[in-house]
Design a protein around this motif. Structure first.
Motif, PDB file in Angstrom:
ATOM      1  N   SER A 113      53.939  11.199  -0.978  1.00  0.00           N
ATOM      2  CA  SER A 113      53.579  12.454  -1.658  1.00  0.00           C
ATOM      3  C   SER A 113      52.052  12.508  -1.792  1.00  0.00           C
ATOM      4  CB  SER A 113      54.223  12.509  -3.039  1.00  0.00           C
ATOM      5  OG  SER A 113      53.548  11.631  -3.918  1.00  0.00           O
ATOM      6  N   GLY A 114      51.535  13.711  -2.029  1.00  0.00           N
ATOM      7  CA  GLY A 114      50.081  13.870  -2.179  1.00  0.00           C
ATOM      8  C   GLY A 114      49.544  13.026  -3.322  1.00  0.00           C
ATOM      9  N   GLY A 115      50.295  12.968  -4.432  1.00  0.00           N
ATOM     10  CA  GLY A 115      49.850  12.188  -5.587  1.00  0.00           C
ATOM     11  C   GLY A 115      49.837  10.702  -5.281  1.00  0.00           C
ATOM     12  N   GLU A 116      50.867  10.234  -4.569  1.00  0.00           N
ATOM     13  CA  GLU A 116      50.891   8.810  -4.188  1.00  0.00           C
ATOM     14  C   GLU A 116      49.709   8.481  -3.286  1.00  0.00           C
ATOM     15  OE1 GLU A 116      55.736   8.108  -4.354  1.00  0.00           O
ATOM     16  OE2 GLU A 116      54.791   8.767  -2.486  1.00  0.00           O
ATOM     17  N   ARG A 117      49.448   9.394  -2.351  1.00  0.00           N
ATOM     18  CA  ARG A 117      48.326   9.157  -1.413  1.00  0.00           C
ATOM     19  C   ARG A 117      46.998   9.071  -2.154  1.00  0.00           C
ATOM     20  NH1 ARG A 117      50.906  12.561   2.560  1.00  0.00           N
ATOM     21  NH2 ARG A 117      49.849  14.394   1.750  1.00  0.00           N
ATOM     22  N   GLN A 118      46.832   9.965  -3.148  1.00  0.00           N
ATOM     23  CA  GLN A 118      45.562   9.925  -3.889  1.00  0.00           C
ATOM     24  C   GLN A 118      45.444   8.610  -4.654  1.00  0.00           C
ATOM     25  OE1 GLN A 118      44.090  12.307  -2.043  1.00  0.00           O
ATOM     26  NE2 GLN A 118      42.775  12.590  -3.812  1.00  0.00           N
ATOM     27  N   LEU A 170      52.001  17.753 -12.529  1.00  0.00           N
ATOM     28  CA  LEU A 170      52.385  16.400 -12.938  1.00  0.00           C
ATOM     29  C   LEU A 170      51.653  15.342 -12.109  1.00  0.00           C
ATOM     30  CD1 LEU A 170      56.200  16.750 -13.623  1.00  0.00           C
ATOM     31  CD2 LEU A 170      54.339  16.529 -15.276  1.00  0.00           C
ATOM     32  N   ALA A 171      51.559  15.595 -10.808  1.00  0.00           N
ATOM     33  CA  ALA A 171      50.851  14.642  -9.939  1.00  0.00           C
ATOM     34  C   ALA A 171      49.370  14.606 -10.312  1.00  0.00           C
ATOM     35  CB  ALA A 171      51.025  15.014  -8.474  1.00  0.00           C
ATOM     36  N   GLN A 172      48.812  15.767 -10.657  1.00  0.00           N
ATOM     37  CA  GLN A 172      47.409  15.824 -11.109  1.00  0.00           C
ATOM     38  C   GLN A 172      47.201  14.936 -12.321  1.00  0.00           C
ATOM     39  OE1 GLN A 172      45.601  19.527 -12.163  1.00  0.00           O
ATOM     40  NE2 GLN A 172      46.009  20.439 -10.173  1.00  0.00           N
ATOM     41  N   GLU A 173      48.122  15.100 -13.298  1.00  0.00           N
ATOM     42  CA  GLU A 173      48.018  14.321 -14.540  1.00  0.00           C
ATOM     43  C   GLU A 173      48.020  12.831 -14.238  1.00  0.00           C
ATOM     44  OE1 GLU A 173      47.997  15.297 -17.917  1.00  0.00           O
ATOM     45  OE2 GLU A 173      47.342  17.139 -16.931  1.00  0.00           O
ATOM     46  N   ARG A 174      48.926  12.444 -13.348  1.00  0.00           N
ATOM     47  CA  ARG A 174      49.082  11.017 -13.029  1.00  0.00           C
ATOM     48  C   ARG A 174      47.817  10.464 -12.382  1.00  0.00           C
ATOM     49  NH1 ARG A 174      50.442   6.501 -14.014  1.00  0.00           N
ATOM     50  NH2 ARG A 174      52.167   5.378 -13.077  1.00  0.00           N
ATOM     51  N   VAL A 175      47.269  11.216 -11.419  1.00  0.00           N
ATOM     52  CA  VAL A 175      46.048  10.752 -10.732  1.00  0.00           C
ATOM     53  C   VAL A 175      44.881  10.679 -11.728  1.00  0.00           C
ATOM     54  CG1 VAL A 175      44.337  11.359  -8.963  1.00  0.00           C
ATOM     55  CG2 VAL A 175      46.783  11.520  -8.440  1.00  0.00           C
ATOM     56  N   LEU A 176      44.758  11.689 -12.594  1.00  0.00           N
ATOM     57  CA  LEU A 176      43.660  11.679 -13.569  1.00  0.00           C
ATOM     58  C   LEU A 176      43.825  10.526 -14.560  1.00  0.00           C
ATOM     59  CD1 LEU A 176      43.235  15.515 -14.222  1.00  0.00           C
ATOM     60  CD2 LEU A 176      41.752  14.027 -12.846  1.00  0.00           C
ATOM     61  N   ASP A 177      45.087  10.273 -14.988  1.00  0.00           N
ATOM     62  CA  ASP A 177      45.338   9.128 -15.886  1.00  0.00           C
ATOM     63  C   ASP A 177      44.890   7.823 -15.236  1.00  0.00           C
ATOM     64  OD1 ASP A 177      46.449  10.561 -17.932  1.00  0.00           O
ATOM     65  OD2 ASP A 177      48.533  10.074 -17.458  1.00  0.00           O
ATOM     66  N   ARG A 191      54.546   5.749 -17.247  1.00  0.00           N
ATOM     67  CA  ARG A 191      53.988   7.083 -17.050  1.00  0.00           C
ATOM     68  C   ARG A 191      52.488   7.047 -17.341  1.00  0.00           C
ATOM     69  NH1 ARG A 191      51.247  10.435 -17.737  1.00  0.00           N
ATOM     70  NH2 ARG A 191      51.341  12.597 -18.407  1.00  0.00           N
ATOM     71  N   GLY A 192      52.117   6.380 -18.424  1.00  0.00           N
ATOM     72  CA  GLY A 192      50.706   6.336 -18.802  1.00  0.00           C
ATOM     73  C   GLY A 192      50.032   5.091 -18.267  1.00  0.00           C
ATOM     74  N   CYS A 193      48.726   4.996 -18.488  1.00  0.00           N
ATOM     75  CA  CYS A 193      47.987   3.847 -18.011  1.00  0.00           C
ATOM     76  C   CYS A 193      47.329   3.171 -19.194  1.00  0.00           C
ATOM     77  CB  CYS A 193      46.920   4.285 -17.015  1.00  0.00           C
ATOM     78  SG  CYS A 193      47.660   4.979 -15.558  1.00  0.00           S
ATOM     79  N   ASP A 194      47.276   1.869 -19.124  1.00  0.00           N
ATOM     80  CA  ASP A 194      46.768   1.066 -20.206  1.00  0.00           C
ATOM     81  C   ASP A 194      45.288   0.785 -19.967  1.00  0.00           C
ATOM     82  OD1 ASP A 194      45.986  -1.131 -21.600  1.00  0.00           O
ATOM     83  OD2 ASP A 194      47.441  -2.481 -20.678  1.00  0.00           O
ATOM     84  N   GLY A 195      44.467   1.148 -20.945  1.00  0.00           N
ATOM     85  CA  GLY A 195      43.030   0.972 -20.755  1.00  0.00           C
ATOM     86  C   GLY A 195      42.536  -0.438 -20.971  1.00  0.00           C
ATOM     87  N   GLY A 196      43.397  -1.348 -21.370  1.00  0.00           N
ATOM     88  CA  GLY A 196      42.899  -2.679 -21.704  1.00  0.00           C
ATOM     89  C   GLY A 196      43.176  -3.728 -20.650  1.00  0.00           C
ATOM     90  N   GLY A 197      43.297  -3.335 -19.405  1.00  0.00           N
ATOM     91  CA  GLY A 197      43.815  -4.203 -18.342  1.00  0.00           C
ATOM     92  C   GLY A 197      42.955  -5.347 -17.901  1.00  0.00           C
ATOM     93  N   ALA A 239      36.924  18.598 -16.245  1.00  0.00           N
ATOM     94  CA  ALA A 239      35.591  18.063 -16.565  1.00  0.00           C
ATOM     95  C   ALA A 239      35.555  17.562 -18.005  1.00  0.00           C
ATOM     96  CB  ALA A 239      34.530  19.141 -16.336  1.00  0.00           C
ATOM     97  N   ARG A 240      36.076  18.366 -18.928  1.00  0.00           N
ATOM     98  CA  ARG A 240      36.018  17.987 -20.343  1.00  0.00           C
ATOM     99  C   ARG A 240      36.923  16.817 -20.657  1.00  0.00           C
ATOM    100  NH1 ARG A 240      35.317  22.973 -24.344  1.00  0.00           N
ATOM    101  NH2 ARG A 240      35.691  21.284 -25.762  1.00  0.00           N
ATOM    102  N   ARG A 241      38.046  16.778 -19.976  1.00  0.00           N
ATOM    103  CA  ARG A 241      38.980  15.685 -20.227  1.00  0.00           C
ATOM    104  C   ARG A 241      38.450  14.340 -19.716  1.00  0.00           C
ATOM    105  NH1 ARG A 241      45.016  15.412 -17.693  1.00  0.00           N
ATOM    106  NH2 ARG A 241      45.131  13.166 -17.582  1.00  0.00           N
ATOM    107  N   MET A 242      37.751  14.377 -18.587  1.00  0.00           N
ATOM    108  CA  MET A 242      37.409  13.128 -17.902  1.00  0.00           C
ATOM    109  C   MET A 242      35.984  12.640 -18.180  1.00  0.00           C
ATOM    110  SD  MET A 242      40.134  12.353 -16.176  1.00  0.00           S
ATOM    111  CE  MET A 242      39.635  11.193 -14.914  1.00  0.00           C
ATOM    112  N   ALA A 243      35.111  13.547 -18.621  1.00  0.00           N
ATOM    113  CA  ALA A 243      33.685  13.172 -18.636  1.00  0.00           C
ATOM    114  C   ALA A 243      33.051  13.365 -20.005  1.00  0.00           C
ATOM    115  CB  ALA A 243      32.938  13.994 -17.589  1.00  0.00           C
ATOM    116  N   GLU A 244      31.994  12.579 -20.227  1.00  0.00           N
ATOM    117  CA  GLU A 244      31.185  12.725 -21.440  1.00  0.00           C
ATOM    118  C   GLU A 244      30.098  13.773 -21.230  1.00  0.00           C
ATOM    119  OE1 GLU A 244      29.793   8.838 -20.904  1.00  0.00           O
ATOM    120  OE2 GLU A 244      31.370   7.875 -22.064  1.00  0.00           O
ATOM    121  N   ARG A 245      29.773  14.013 -19.985  1.00  0.00           N
ATOM    122  CA  ARG A 245      28.592  14.831 -19.677  1.00  0.00           C
ATOM    123  C   ARG A 245      28.941  15.741 -18.511  1.00  0.00           C
ATOM    124  NH1 ARG A 245      23.573  11.572 -17.136  1.00  0.00           N
ATOM    125  NH2 ARG A 245      22.272  13.351 -16.540  1.00  0.00           N
TER     126      ARG A 245
END
Ligand SMILES: Nc1ncnc2c1ncn2[C@@H]1O[C@H](COP(=O)(O)OP(=O)(O)OP(=O)(O)O)[C@@H](O)[C@H]1O
Length: 272
Positions: free
Chosen positions: A152-157, A184-191, A207-213, A231-237
């Motif tokens: 799928s496109g999401g898996e490929r990304q 949904l695939a967008q959310e997963r790739v961004l996560d 489903r989610g990703c753990d930030g302490g890996g 942009a707002r979700r992913m970046a500080e600037r």
């Protein structure tokens, strides 16, 4: 600091890049000054043709500016440095392209794509390292034997994110990494990108990703998007480009003070 860059990891000074042939020359970047700190997350926005992709190509040391300088880490003027140093600079960047499939060698299985970035054939230790990278981006390692064209496109990304991580980059560069994916695939790739930026891990089934890996290292993120919500979700600037110039450079949670180019993007974004 004497350079006036506050100790930035990446500094562009007076960068110009012109594209096209004799008949049609386009100033894709004009006099760009930009500093990005280690671990910082920056979204690059602007309308189509404003120079976003050109900017990230220059930042990553892939495309040579026609004027101006790029400094990355201790390499003051990347394009005047010996090829060996330039290669080392490029390896500080992990690249996630817009459409992963076109950037993969069609003869390769998904596991081979990542193994090649690790610098080896997909055997022995490399196979285990590839499987670990698949797990980190939430992909079942069984998919290593699948052709990317049959994913799928999401898996490929996410394979593209695993490939980017294979070089243990200081900076993740993502150029519209979710265009063409369903929500949904967008959310997963961004996560996955957000977690990996923080040095985190994603379980293959979670489903989610753990930030302490496992790496515990915060990377810089430079994300090209035309979507201010992303942009707002992913970046500080947020940096706004228009006609090859940086016209705004603002905190992502305070976009009110932007100029006309940003206001147009805000108005075009539902429920920001
Ligand atoms: N190979 C090329 N030859 C000539 N002009 C080019 C070439 N590639 C890009 N350009 C022009 O350079 C400018 C900047 O292009 P760039 O791809 O960086 O914009 P962008 O903001 O990333 O656009 P998009 O959002 O549509 O991907 C545009 O005017 C584009 O038409």
């Amino acid at each position: 600091m004497s350079r006036g860059d506050g100790g930035a990891l990446i500094s562009l000074r007076g960068v110009c890049r012109t594209l096209g042939g004799r008949r049609r020359r386009v100033a894709a970047l004009r006099d760009v000054d930009l500093d990005i700190a280690a671990g910082e997350s920056v979204a690059v926005v602007g309308r189509s043709g404003s120079g976003k992709s050109t900017l990230v190509g220059v930042v990553a040391g892939l495309d040579r500016p026609h004027r101006g300088t790029l400094r990355v880490g201790g390499v003051d003027d990347v394009w005047r440095a010996p090829e060996r140093e330039r290669r080392a600079v490029r390896r500080r960047f992990g690249w996630v392209p817009q459409d992963a499939l076109t950037s993969f060698d069609p003869r390769y299985l998904a596991g081979d794509v990542v193994a090649e970035a690790l610098g080896g054939a997909d055997t022995g230790d490399t196979g285990a390292a590839v499987a670990a990278l698949f797990a980190r981006v939430g992909l079942d390692p069984g998919l290593m034997a699948r052709r990317p064209a049959a994913m799928s496109g999401g898996e490929r990304q996410r394979v593209a994110v695993a490939r980017a991580l294979a070089v243990a980059p200081d900076v993740l560069l993502a150029d519209e990494p979710t265009s063409g994916l369903d929500v949904l695939a967008q959310e997963r790739v961004l996560d996955v990108i957000a977690a990996q930026r923080m040095g985190g891990a994603c379980g293959a089934s979670a489903r989610g990703c753990d930030g302490g890996g496992d790496t515990g290292r915060r990377r810089a993120l430079i994300l090209v998007t035309h979507d201010l919500r992303i942009a707002r979700r992913m970046a500080e600037r947020v940096i706004v480009l228009e006609d090859g110039r940086v016209v705004d450079d603002l905190p992502a949670d305070d976009l009110d003070g932007g100029g006309p180019a940003l206001r147009r993007l805000v108005e075009a974004t539902p429920a920001l």
